[in-house]
Write a protein that holds these residues in place. Structure first.
Motif, PDB file in Angstrom:
ATOM      1  N   TRP A  99       0.830  -0.876   0.093  1.00  0.00           N
ATOM      2  CA  TRP A  99       0.078   0.042   0.026  1.00  0.00           C
ATOM      3  C   TRP A  99       0.798   1.109  -0.061  1.00  0.00           C
ATOM      4  CZ3 TRP A  99      -4.980  -1.578  -0.150  1.00  0.00           C
ATOM      5  CH2 TRP A  99      -5.935  -0.384  -0.075  1.00  0.00           C
ATOM      6  N   ASN A 100       0.489   2.182  -0.941  1.00  0.00           N
ATOM      7  CA  ASN A 100       1.335   3.612  -0.906  1.00  0.00           C
ATOM      8  C   ASN A 100       0.493   4.612  -0.308  1.00  0.00           C
ATOM      9  OD1 ASN A 100       3.486   2.352  -2.095  1.00  0.00           O
ATOM     10  ND2 ASN A 100       3.509   3.444  -4.108  1.00  0.00           N
ATOM     11  N   TYR A 101       1.146   5.382   0.593  1.00  0.00           N
ATOM     12  CA  TYR A 101       0.339   6.494   1.274  1.00  0.00           C
ATOM     13  C   TYR A 101       1.283   7.372   1.720  1.00  0.00           C
ATOM     14  CZ  TYR A 101       1.948   4.025   5.448  1.00  0.00           C
ATOM     15  OH  TYR A 101       2.707   3.631   6.551  1.00  0.00           O
ATOM     16  N   MET A 102       0.782   8.555   2.129  1.00  0.00           N
ATOM     17  CA  MET A 102       1.529   9.734   2.815  1.00  0.00           C
ATOM     18  C   MET A 102       0.794   9.793   4.161  1.00  0.00           C
ATOM     19  SD  MET A 102       2.104  11.958  -0.415  1.00  0.00           S
ATOM     20  CE  MET A 102       0.272  12.110  -0.965  1.00  0.00           C
ATOM     21  N   LYS A 170       5.588   6.740   1.880  1.00  0.00           N
ATOM     22  CA  LYS A 170       5.643   5.349   1.260  1.00  0.00           C
ATOM     23  C   LYS A 170       5.203   5.287  -0.166  1.00  0.00           C
ATOM     24  CE  LYS A 170       4.948   0.426   2.177  1.00  0.00           C
ATOM     25  NZ  LYS A 170       4.591   0.221   1.001  1.00  0.00           N
ATOM     26  N   LEU A 171       6.112   5.494  -1.094  1.00  0.00           N
ATOM     27  CA  LEU A 171       5.960   5.837  -2.410  1.00  0.00           C
ATOM     28  C   LEU A 171       6.705   4.935  -3.397  1.00  0.00           C
ATOM     29  CD1 LEU A 171       5.621   9.589  -2.238  1.00  0.00           C
ATOM     30  CD2 LEU A 171       3.633   8.178  -2.504  1.00  0.00           C
ATOM     31  N   SER A 172       6.934   3.641  -2.936  1.00  0.00           N
ATOM     32  CA  SER A 172       7.696   2.468  -3.833  1.00  0.00           C
ATOM     33  C   SER A 172       9.194   3.047  -3.954  1.00  0.00           C
ATOM     34  CB  SER A 172       7.098   2.248  -5.057  1.00  0.00           C
ATOM     35  OG  SER A 172       5.918   1.774  -4.778  1.00  0.00           O
ATOM     36  N   THR A 199       1.173  11.026  -9.125  1.00  0.00           N
ATOM     37  CA  THR A 199       1.824  12.386  -9.397  1.00  0.00           C
ATOM     38  C   THR A 199       2.957  12.524  -8.379  1.00  0.00           C
ATOM     39  OG1 THR A 199      -0.230  13.022 -10.358  1.00  0.00           O
ATOM     40  CG2 THR A 199       1.401  14.615  -9.274  1.00  0.00           C
ATOM     41  N   GLU A 200       2.676  12.086  -7.054  1.00  0.00           N
ATOM     42  CA  GLU A 200       3.636  12.179  -5.867  1.00  0.00           C
ATOM     43  C   GLU A 200       4.872  11.459  -6.534  1.00  0.00           C
ATOM     44  OE1 GLU A 200       3.778  14.319  -3.419  1.00  0.00           O
ATOM     45  OE2 GLU A 200       1.728  15.153  -4.172  1.00  0.00           O
ATOM     46  N   MET A 201       4.816  10.173  -6.864  1.00  0.00           N
ATOM     47  CA  MET A 201       5.873   9.284  -7.400  1.00  0.00           C
ATOM     48  C   MET A 201       6.669   9.979  -8.216  1.00  0.00           C
ATOM     49  SD  MET A 201       4.066   5.567  -7.132  1.00  0.00           S
ATOM     50  CE  MET A 201       5.817   4.631  -7.774  1.00  0.00           C
ATOM     51  N   GLU A 202       6.058  10.576  -9.349  1.00  0.00           N
ATOM     52  CA  GLU A 202       6.758  11.157 -10.583  1.00  0.00           C
ATOM     53  C   GLU A 202       7.551  12.281  -9.933  1.00  0.00           C
ATOM     54  OE1 GLU A 202       3.909  10.664 -14.473  1.00  0.00           O
ATOM     55  OE2 GLU A 202       3.137  12.094 -13.162  1.00  0.00           O
TER      56      GLU A 202
END
Length: 212
Positions: A99-102, A170-172, A199-202
């Motif tokens: 799971w990805n999260y902020m 947590k964005l991989s 978008t956050e990962m980019e």
């Protein structure tokens, strides 16, 4: 909290932006019997003389108000968009999904304020969420005195001096470049949460894979 060095916000500005974008925080503490209590309230982050404060208001004589009066140590949790990430999207798909999260966790001491501070807090809160429209009938200065005289007795303003602030973005970041970009592509085809996380990962990609 889930605390790994590579799952962190890229800078302090990113933390501030998350708090501003998702101000409706989960505020928790313990009552005299060590029973956990919690409420959800909008909070504002302020800086004064190099110190951080969270400000807001809540209803009096609730379980959480009574608990915070007894024990002033509180935890405020801000959380943004989050999404499932399938292990099938990795370059090696034979692994667990995640799971990805902020999220931002702020700990500190809560202090309840006087009536003048409550007026200012309600003015600030109503104007902020009414998009700074002074003509809105629901902003503090446009509410009838009879109504304010009634509700002001039931609520109280507070501030929390932040003593510790942690975050998880947590964005991989621990994935290889091929997996990372494939996750972004998959999330762009998901709903709003997936698109926001993509978008956050980019934003972080150029720092994770410089020169690529």
């Amino acid at each position: 909290m889930y605390d790994l060095p590579y799952h962190k916000a890229p800078n302090e500005q990113a933390i501030k932006e998350l708090i501003e974008k998702y101000p409706f925080a989960f505020l928790a503490g313990c009552d005299p019997a060590n029973k956990p209590v919690a409420t959800q309230v909008p909070l504002f982050l302020e800086e004064r003389d190099g110190r951080k404060f969270l400000t807001g208001h809540l209803m009096k004589n609730t379980d959480h108000h009574k608990a915070f009066q007894h024990n002033n140590q509180v935890l405020a949790v801000f959380t943004g968009n989050h999404t499932y990430v399938s292990g099938a999207w990795y370059s090696d798909p034979h692994t667990a999904s995640t799971w990805n999260y902020m999220s931002v966790h702020a700990r500190g001491a809560i202090r309840f304020l006087d009536g003048a501070a409550l007026e200012e807090m309600l003015r600030k809160t109503s104007m902020h969420f009414e998009n700074n429209d002074p003509d809105s009938p629901t902003v503090y200065d446009n509410l009838p005195k009879s109504f304010l005289d009634k509700v002001m007795k039931a609520i109280v303003a507070f501030e929390i001096e932040v003593t510790e602030m942690d975050n998880v973005f947590k964005l991989s970041q621990d994935r290889d470049e091929k997996s990372y970009h494939n996750i972004i592509g998959k999330l762009k085809n998901q709903g709003e949460d997936g698109k926001v996380i993509a978008t956050e990962m980019e934003k972080q990609a150029k720092n994770l894979y410089p020169g690529k």
